[in-house]
Design an enzyme around this catalytic site. Structure first.
Site, PDB file in Angstrom:
ATOM      1  N   ASP A 465       0.826  -1.210   0.000  1.00  0.00           N
ATOM      2  CA  ASP A 465       0.000   0.000   0.000  1.00  0.00           C
ATOM      3  C   ASP A 465       0.865   1.266   0.000  1.00  0.00           C
ATOM      4  O   ASP A 465       0.556   2.242   0.668  1.00  0.00           O
ATOM      5  CB  ASP A 465      -0.941   0.006   1.214  1.00  0.00           C
ATOM      6  N   TYR A 466       1.936   1.241  -0.765  1.00  0.00           N
ATOM      7  CA  TYR A 466       2.814   2.408  -0.870  1.00  0.00           C
ATOM      8  C   TYR A 466       2.392   3.290  -2.056  1.00  0.00           C
ATOM      9  O   TYR A 466       3.190   3.654  -2.918  1.00  0.00           O
ATOM     10  CB  TYR A 466       4.276   1.961  -1.034  1.00  0.00           C
TER      11      TYR A 466
END
Length: 790
Positions: A465-466
């Site tokens: 989830d970057y």
């Protein structure tokens, strides 16, 4: 004497409990391959306890040995780093201090009793050391102290202040479409910022509740300030006196995750902006306020009256759900400010990242500013198509979305879009080719055709989830040879700062591919073995057992044991069916708040979050059996429908609720863009308003807390920041990071400050919104507060 003896035995019992925990926990840590210090310390503390019960003088000498032992160990592990050194020795210093209080009751082997003459100097020395050590905690301890290379007085003039030399307003979310958040206004500067006072205060009447958050940065045009609330309402406020002139309520159908981080505006080329706003222009909507709502509608409003512009869309708005699959009704949330790029409005939206696969398309769309007609659509599944799909057709699901704010270069005709991921974020076995190409990227899109010219990926096959959340910053960077390069600055949750030539996406500062571990990934996952790293970064350093932290040696030992038990192989460690550490966590690093460029000095100023998270894959049936559900009622749980696993996740903390990693947990950092060097880095925010075990202590320990929002930089050499966990607006010296001034806010702020010049008085104002955190209702607010010099 009886009372003293009871007290001494009580203390000895507490010491025995601590000794048992240290010894047994220390043995466990040794078995796990960790430090042997705690087991030895437990033995020594146990002997102190035994000696106190026996009233023997060995209690004092052993306590001193234990203290010296802890000091030597701490120096070997962390040197003189204050926030790491002090907790390692504080418990044992406290033990020695307490033992001195009983010194008069202790006896040697020959029966001689200790005396007050020995107790007094020992107590003075030890308590004095404790007093000095505690007192030092109330002063900031910078991670990187300014080297004096760049200050406003001594800054290189190679970056001339050309962009906003005469701009008195703040017409877009990031000041302009370039997103620099740098203002040429300089009435407020280093020497007088301490004189700032509240000029006016306005309350919107729209106090956030539940999951809602007031994170909006207002815009300003002419005599009016425009602000949106968490529920997509818009108010126009007189910019110099704070009186409401109009409000617009789009009657949003309630949805979760209520936010409106900002607005945009557009002024017709032949329009005098000030004249339009104060009423001297006749035509309706010559200046427009652009609003996206939570229920996925796009409005343009007349800046003078607040009326929806006639002829825009159908019934005064554009339905952003058109062209998207049915699921968009429940998962498509525009929360960030739209971008106005010339005569085109650019929109994207947040998705429910962790809930399910099959989320709606992440298509980026460009709308005509006057009619609301869909001009083009950049679809990651068909990136070279450009033109919109015919009426009734649907853009392909499961492509990376764009939920932040884009930037625009009018000379190159390019829009710079930061992208997210194909959902669900933590599972990547079934990623589409478009997702592999465009996840966690910046994409340069032609403003006329909607076709991408180039893209740069900041993470390969993102499984953490970057997303690239921050607005890209456009800057003309003058290098050492005097040549200027147009760059786009891309800020990431990994704390990486990619400086790219915005004409072609090639790195201006070097980027290298580094090997990372793929160990522990479950069957079906295919993590990338290499990831890109920029020369410019916030320099988080390696996460090791020595990085574990605690208020005392006891909770630090707990964190060390947990660290050794968890799965961690360095950056980008694949999430596994074992508890896996994510560092930085999925909040960042650098999140949506982004940064600001000091155009006069070439410094990039950014704030960040430095909290480790943990995550663990869990079979869906096991999650149900354990009581987890999609709402997270039994804990933090991402269901990830369509994937073989859900994900249990949370912050990596001790039983006290304190992070297991060492401070700072949030910083403000200045980076020299020419070289990527950190000029200064300071902890941002104190513990004053942070609950510990459910209580607000009020202690102002400036160890640096997680931050939200972003910074504002001015030509006056001042950085304004309000997104700290304590309730302050701060002014920092842009050359050194030194705090110059702060003002207490009624509640906390999660927004980016802005500044402008009043049209009637010519005075400079600084404005911040304060809506509080997502904590107790009494700590929420709806404040818009303006400051100026007397």
């Amino acid at each position: 004497m009886r009372v003293i003896r009871i007290a001494m035995h009580t203390v000895a019992g507490l010491f025995a409990l601590g000794a048992g925990f240290l010894f047994l926990g220390g043995l466990w840590l040794i078995v796990l391959g960790g430090s042997w210090f705690y087991a030895v310390a437990g033995c020594l503390l146990g002997y102190v306890s035994y000696s106190l019960i026996k009233q023997h003088a060995h209690a004092f000498s052993t306590a001193i040995v234990l203290l010296i032992f802890s000091v030597i160990w701490a120096l070997l592990e962390v040197g003189l780093d204050y926030w790491q050194f002090v907790p390692r020795v504080s418990l044992f210093l406290g033990v020695a201090c307490v033992v001195t209080l009983f010194y008069a009751q202790l006896r040697t082997h020959d029966g001689v009793q200790g005396g007050r003459k020995m107790r007094t100097p020992a107590s003075i020395v030890l308590f004095g050391i404790a007093f000095v050590g505690i007192g030092a905690g109330f002063y900031p301890h910078a991670s990187v102290v300014s080297k004096g290379v760049l200050t406003a007085e001594g800054a290189s003039s190679a970056n001339p202040p050309v962009e906003h030399a005469v701009n008195q307003d703040w017409p877009q979310y990031g000041l302009s479409a370039r997103g620099t958040r740098y203002s040429e206004l300089a009435e407020i500067e280093r020497s007088n910022v301490t004189d700032l006072q509240v000029a006016w205060e306005f309350k919107t009447g729209d106090v956030p509740t539940a999951e809602a958050a007031f994170q909006g940065t207002p815009i300003k045009i002419g005599d009016m300030l425009y602000v949106c609330t968490p529920y997509s309402k818009v108010m126009a406020v007189d910019a110099e006196i704070g009186v409401e002139r109009w409000r617009f309520d789009p009657q949003v159908v309630s949805k979760e995750w209520q936010r409106c981080r900002g607005l945009a505006s557009h002024s017709a080329p032949d329009d005098s902006v000030t004249g339009n706003v104060d009423g001297s222009a006749d035509a309706l909507c010559k200046t427009r306020i652009v609003l996206t709502t939570l229920d996925a509608r796009l409005f343009t409003l007349d800046a003078r009256s607040g009326e929806a512009c006639p002829g825009f869309g159908e019934h005064g708005y554009v339905d952003l759900l058109k062209g998207l699959s049915e699921r968009a009704k429940d998962s498509y949330f525009p929360t960030s400010a739209p971008l106005v790029a010339g005569d085109v409005i650019v929109t994207g939206a947040r998705m429910q990242d962790w809930a399910s696969g099959g989320e709606p398309s992440g298509v980026v769309r460009g709308w005509d500013i006057k009619s609301g007609r869909l001009v083009w659509a950049w679809d990651p599944a068909a990136p070279k198509r450009g033109h919109p799909l015919p009426e009734g057709e649907t853009y392909a699901d499961e492509t990376p979305n764009f939920w932040g704010t884009a930037s625009y270069d009018s000379e190159l005709g390019l829009i710079y879009v930061p992208t997210g991921n194909q959902t669900p974020d933590f599972w990547g076995a079934d990623r589409l080719p478009s997702s592999e190409t465009y996840n966690a990227s910046v994409v340069a899109i032609d403003v006329k055709t909607g076709i991408d010219r180039w893209h740069f990926r900041t993470v390969n096959h993102d499984l953490h989830d970057y997303d690239v959340a921050a607005q890209p910053i456009l800057h003309d960077l003058v290098m050492g040879n005097g040549e200027s390069t147009p760059v786009v600055i891309v800020l990431t949750k990994m704390g990486q700062v990619f400086v790219l030539d915005r004409r072609n996406g090639r790195p201006v500062l070097p980027v290298e591919s580094r090997a990372v571990s793929v160990e522990g990934a479950p069957v079906g996952q295919h993590p990338s073995a290499v990831q890109p790293y920029s020369r410019a970064s916030l320099d988080y350093g390696p996460l090791t057992e020595k990085s574990m932290w605690g208020i005392t040696a006891l909770d630090q030992l707990y964190c060390r044991i947990q660290f050794k038990r968890m799965h961690w192989k360095g950056d980008f460690t694949p999430i596994s069916t074992q508890k896996t550490i994510m560092y930085p966590g999925y909040y960042g690093g650098i999140n949506w708040g982004g940064g600001a460029v000091d155009v006069s000095s070439g410094l990039l100023v950014v704030n960040d979050i430095r909290i480790a998270h943990w995550a663990q894959f869990i079979k869906h049936e096991d999650a149900l059996a354990a009581g987890y559900n999609p709402t997270g009622a039994a804990g933090n749980y991402a269901q990830q429908r369509g994937a073989p696993y859900g994900v249990v996740h949370g912050m990596f903390t001790s039983p006290l609720g304190v992070p297991c990693t060492a401070p700072p947990y949030g910083t403000l950092t200045a980076i020299v863009l020419r070289s990527g060097e950190i000029a200064w880095q300071v902890p941002m925010g104190s513990t004053e308003d942070t609950p510990l075990l459910g209580a607000i202590t009020g202690l102002r320990l400036p160890l640096g807390m997680p931050t939200m929002g972003g910074p504002l930089v001015t030509r006056g050499g001042v950085v304004f920041f309000s997104g700290s966990m304590d309730h302050y607006l701060r002014a920092m010296d842009s050359g050194t990071g030194k705090e110059l001034w702060k003002s207490r806010l009624p509640v906390g702020s999660q927004a980016t400050p802005m500044t402008y010049q009043g049209g009637r008085t010519g005075r400079q104002y600084v404005v911040v919104t304060a809506g509080g955190s997502q904590g107790p209702e009494q700590e929420r607010g709806d404040y818009v507060i303006a400051y100026r010099l007397p």
